[in-house]
Design a protein around this motif. Structure first.
Motif, PDB file in Angstrom:
ATOM      1  N   VAL A  91      16.908 -64.145 -27.992  1.00  0.00           N
ATOM      2  CA  VAL A  91      18.290 -64.328 -27.523  1.00  0.00           C
ATOM      3  C   VAL A  91      18.941 -62.958 -27.460  1.00  0.00           C
ATOM      4  O   VAL A  91      19.022 -62.259 -28.481  1.00  0.00           O
ATOM      5  CB  VAL A  91      19.084 -65.264 -28.449  1.00  0.00           C
ATOM      6  N   LEU A  92      19.380 -62.585 -26.278  1.00  0.00           N
ATOM      7  CA  LEU A  92      20.014 -61.291 -26.075  1.00  0.00           C
ATOM      8  C   LEU A  92      21.479 -61.482 -25.676  1.00  0.00           C
ATOM      9  O   LEU A  92      21.819 -62.434 -24.965  1.00  0.00           O
ATOM     10  CB  LEU A  92      19.295 -60.503 -24.976  1.00  0.00           C
ATOM     11  N   GLU A  93      22.320 -60.563 -26.152  1.00  0.00           N
ATOM     12  CA  GLU A  93      23.705 -60.522 -25.660  1.00  0.00           C
ATOM     13  C   GLU A  93      23.795 -59.401 -24.641  1.00  0.00           C
ATOM     14  O   GLU A  93      23.488 -58.242 -24.946  1.00  0.00           O
ATOM     15  CB  GLU A  93      24.701 -60.299 -26.787  1.00  0.00           C
ATOM     16  N   LEU A  94      24.202 -59.754 -23.442  1.00  0.00           N
ATOM     17  CA  LEU A  94      24.340 -58.783 -22.368  1.00  0.00           C
ATOM     18  C   LEU A  94      25.707 -58.107 -22.450  1.00  0.00           C
ATOM     19  O   LEU A  94      26.533 -58.415 -23.312  1.00  0.00           O
ATOM     20  CB  LEU A  94      24.142 -59.488 -21.023  1.00  0.00           C
ATOM     21  N   SER A  95      25.949 -57.196 -21.556  1.00  0.00           N
ATOM     22  CA  SER A  95      27.238 -56.482 -21.573  1.00  0.00           C
ATOM     23  C   SER A  95      28.386 -57.461 -21.308  1.00  0.00           C
ATOM     24  O   SER A  95      28.325 -58.268 -20.367  1.00  0.00           O
ATOM     25  CB  SER A  95      27.249 -55.384 -20.510  1.00  0.00           C
ATOM     26  N   PRO A  96      29.442 -57.401 -22.125  1.00  0.00           N
ATOM     27  CA  PRO A  96      30.571 -58.311 -21.919  1.00  0.00           C
ATOM     28  C   PRO A  96      31.420 -57.907 -20.724  1.00  0.00           C
ATOM     29  O   PRO A  96      31.357 -56.770 -20.233  1.00  0.00           O
ATOM     30  CB  PRO A  96      31.359 -58.187 -23.225  1.00  0.00           C
ATOM     31  N   ALA A 122      17.617 -69.035 -19.924  1.00  0.00           N
ATOM     32  CA  ALA A 122      18.860 -69.816 -19.850  1.00  0.00           C
ATOM     33  C   ALA A 122      20.010 -68.897 -20.225  1.00  0.00           C
ATOM     34  O   ALA A 122      19.850 -67.975 -21.043  1.00  0.00           O
ATOM     35  CB  ALA A 122      18.797 -71.023 -20.779  1.00  0.00           C
ATOM     36  N   GLN A 123      21.156 -69.137 -19.633  1.00  0.00           N
ATOM     37  CA  GLN A 123      22.334 -68.304 -19.878  1.00  0.00           C
ATOM     38  C   GLN A 123      23.485 -69.155 -20.432  1.00  0.00           C
ATOM     39  O   GLN A 123      23.572 -70.359 -20.175  1.00  0.00           O
ATOM     40  CB  GLN A 123      22.798 -67.608 -18.587  1.00  0.00           C
ATOM     41  N   ALA A 124      24.371 -68.476 -21.174  1.00  0.00           N
ATOM     42  CA  ALA A 124      25.585 -69.123 -21.696  1.00  0.00           C
ATOM     43  C   ALA A 124      26.651 -68.046 -21.871  1.00  0.00           C
ATOM     44  O   ALA A 124      26.341 -66.848 -21.969  1.00  0.00           O
ATOM     45  CB  ALA A 124      25.306 -69.831 -23.012  1.00  0.00           C
ATOM     46  N   THR A 125      27.882 -68.464 -21.874  1.00  0.00           N
ATOM     47  CA  THR A 125      28.992 -67.519 -22.058  1.00  0.00           C
ATOM     48  C   THR A 125      29.934 -68.017 -23.138  1.00  0.00           C
ATOM     49  O   THR A 125      30.034 -69.220 -23.411  1.00  0.00           O
ATOM     50  CB  THR A 125      29.791 -67.331 -20.755  1.00  0.00           C
ATOM     51  N   LEU A 142      26.962 -64.979 -33.151  1.00  0.00           N
ATOM     52  CA  LEU A 142      25.754 -64.935 -32.339  1.00  0.00           C
ATOM     53  C   LEU A 142      25.504 -66.282 -31.664  1.00  0.00           C
ATOM     54  O   LEU A 142      25.906 -67.326 -32.175  1.00  0.00           O
ATOM     55  CB  LEU A 142      24.554 -64.561 -33.203  1.00  0.00           C
ATOM     56  N   ALA A 143      24.833 -66.222 -30.541  1.00  0.00           N
ATOM     57  CA  ALA A 143      24.391 -67.443 -29.880  1.00  0.00           C
ATOM     58  C   ALA A 143      23.066 -67.900 -30.501  1.00  0.00           C
ATOM     59  O   ALA A 143      22.356 -67.129 -31.162  1.00  0.00           O
ATOM     60  CB  ALA A 143      24.220 -67.206 -28.388  1.00  0.00           C
ATOM     61  N   SER A 144      22.719 -69.174 -30.301  1.00  0.00           N
ATOM     62  CA  SER A 144      21.451 -69.727 -30.802  1.00  0.00           C
ATOM     63  C   SER A 144      20.754 -70.467 -29.662  1.00  0.00           C
ATOM     64  O   SER A 144      21.380 -70.854 -28.674  1.00  0.00           O
ATOM     65  CB  SER A 144      21.700 -70.670 -31.980  1.00  0.00           C
ATOM     66  N   ALA A 145      19.425 -70.666 -29.827  1.00  0.00           N
ATOM     67  CA  ALA A 145      18.672 -71.338 -28.769  1.00  0.00           C
ATOM     68  C   ALA A 145      17.454 -72.044 -29.365  1.00  0.00           C
ATOM     69  O   ALA A 145      16.946 -71.657 -30.420  1.00  0.00           O
ATOM     70  CB  ALA A 145      18.231 -70.339 -27.699  1.00  0.00           C
ATOM     71  N   THR A 146      16.980 -73.087 -28.681  1.00  0.00           N
ATOM     72  CA  THR A 146      15.765 -73.815 -29.050  1.00  0.00           C
ATOM     73  C   THR A 146      14.905 -73.979 -27.802  1.00  0.00           C
ATOM     74  O   THR A 146      15.399 -73.897 -26.664  1.00  0.00           O
ATOM     75  CB  THR A 146      16.103 -75.195 -29.640  1.00  0.00           C
ATOM     76  N   ILE A 171      37.890 -61.510 -23.269  1.00  0.00           N
ATOM     77  CA  ILE A 171      36.527 -60.992 -23.388  1.00  0.00           C
ATOM     78  C   ILE A 171      35.566 -62.127 -23.034  1.00  0.00           C
ATOM     79  O   ILE A 171      35.613 -63.199 -23.651  1.00  0.00           O
ATOM     80  CB  ILE A 171      36.236 -60.470 -24.805  1.00  0.00           C
ATOM     81  N   ILE A 172      34.711 -61.886 -22.048  1.00  0.00           N
ATOM     82  CA  ILE A 172      33.693 -62.878 -21.672  1.00  0.00           C
ATOM     83  C   ILE A 172      32.335 -62.333 -22.117  1.00  0.00           C
ATOM     84  O   ILE A 172      31.856 -61.322 -21.592  1.00  0.00           O
ATOM     85  CB  ILE A 172      33.702 -63.151 -20.163  1.00  0.00           C
ATOM     86  N   ARG A 173      31.748 -63.006 -23.095  1.00  0.00           N
ATOM     87  CA  ARG A 173      30.453 -62.578 -23.633  1.00  0.00           C
ATOM     88  C   ARG A 173      29.331 -63.343 -22.915  1.00  0.00           C
ATOM     89  O   ARG A 173      29.424 -64.563 -22.722  1.00  0.00           O
ATOM     90  CB  ARG A 173      30.391 -62.835 -25.134  1.00  0.00           C
ATOM     91  N   HIS A 174      28.287 -62.625 -22.554  1.00  0.00           N
ATOM     92  CA  HIS A 174      27.170 -63.218 -21.812  1.00  0.00           C
ATOM     93  C   HIS A 174      25.907 -63.191 -22.682  1.00  0.00           C
ATOM     94  O   HIS A 174      25.539 -62.134 -23.217  1.00  0.00           O
ATOM     95  CB  HIS A 174      26.920 -62.440 -20.513  1.00  0.00           C
ATOM     96  N   PHE A 175      25.261 -64.334 -22.798  1.00  0.00           N
ATOM     97  CA  PHE A 175      24.038 -64.454 -23.596  1.00  0.00           C
ATOM     98  C   PHE A 175      22.900 -64.965 -22.705  1.00  0.00           C
ATOM     99  O   PHE A 175      23.122 -65.761 -21.774  1.00  0.00           O
ATOM    100  CB  PHE A 175      24.230 -65.439 -24.757  1.00  0.00           C
ATOM    101  N   GLN A 176      21.673 -64.518 -23.023  1.00  0.00           N
ATOM    102  CA  GLN A 176      20.489 -65.008 -22.307  1.00  0.00           C
ATOM    103  C   GLN A 176      19.368 -65.284 -23.307  1.00  0.00           C
ATOM    104  O   GLN A 176      19.067 -64.442 -24.160  1.00  0.00           O
ATOM    105  CB  GLN A 176      20.012 -63.998 -21.261  1.00  0.00           C
TER     106      GLN A 176
END
Length: 268
Positions: A61-66, A93-96, A48-52, A79-84
């Motif tokens: 924190v949501l994981e969008l469709s890869p 904010a977004q991260a992959t 999982l992604a994390s955020a502050t 596989i490119i995973r997209h997080f918001q």
């Protein structure tokens, strides 16, 4: 709100209220898992992604469709995973994270044991087999390259086979298999004179033995041994025939001629 009061020397005063609005317009700080590479037969772990948030607001924190990207070989993919991450004020904010699934292992190649064949035997080529952890058997290619060398004696030959197995992703492994074709059978006598019993004064006809070899020329030799057999005039001739081929395979045969005094004395 902040209330300000101004008073002059005569005691007159005036008030003013100042409003200060604190606005959260800073996006959260999001951290995606590190890039990872897995073998195609491994289980992919989706961390999982994390955020502050700088203002201390709760964050979702949501994981969008890869996104999936195919690469050159069938079993590989990216596989490119997209997080918001979003705070309560709507800042995002977004991260992959990139996960690479790759076939990193060469096939398992099983080659036959080294083989020795007689030069006159039916020739066959033992086949190798291969399996792979990612590619099905029908997608594994096995290539043979044969180099020929002379053997240790005439009519013999050594075949060194280089065997290469490759999977659908280009991973390859090689091994060698050696076939030695040589003369492993001794010559064969096709004719050996029969043993004879002769009178002690008789002159024998000494026939020659005949031999042949399936692979090479041969040398035929004879040794005569004379052995006494009891009374004077009786003896055995032991003829030993030896056939030797070009690879030093040897076979022997024997003829025995028995000379016996079987005639009674004559009175004069």
């Amino acid at each position: 709100d902040i209330e300000w009061t101004a008073t002059n020397a005569c005691g007159s005063s005036v008030q003013h209220v100042q409003q200060i609005h604190l606005i959260d317009d800073v996006a959260p700080i999001i951290s995606a898992p590190d890039q990872a590479t897995y073998s195609c037969d491994e289980e992919v772990i989706f961390e999982l992604a994390s955020a502050t948030d700088q203002c201390g607001n709760p964050i979702s924190v949501l994981e969008l469709s890869p996104t999936y990207e195919q690469v050159s070989c069938p079993s590989d993919e990216t596989i490119i995973r997209h997080f918001q991450a979003s705070d309560l004020c709507g800042n995002t904010a977004q991260a992959t994270q990139i996960i690479e699934v790759r076939d990193l292992t060469a096939p398992l190649l099983v080659v036959p044991n080294d083989t020795v064949m007689g030069c006159g035997s039916q020739f066959f080529l033992p086949q190798a087999t291969a399996t792979d952890n990612c590619s099905p058997t029908e997608n594994i290619s096995i290539a043979y390259t044969t180099t020929f060398f002379p053997g240790d004696c005439p009519g013999s030959q050594v075949q060194q086979r280089r065997i290469v197995a490759s999977d659908a992703c280009g991973n390859a492994v090689e091994q060698y298999h050696t076939i030695t074709i040589t003369d492993i059978e001794p010559p064969m006598f096709t004719f050996v004179p029969e043993g004879l019993e002769l009178s002690c004064g008789e002159t024998p006809t000494l026939e020659a033995a005949i031999a042949e070899d399936a692979c090479s020329d041969l040398a035929l030799s004879e040794n005569l041994q004379v052995v006494g057999a009891g009374c004077e005039g009786n003896e055995d001739w032991i003829r030993t025939f030896t056939a030797t081929d070009a690879c030093e395979n040897v076979t022997t045969a024997i003829q025995v001629l028995q000379f016996r005094d079987t005639t009674a004395p004559v009175f004069e």
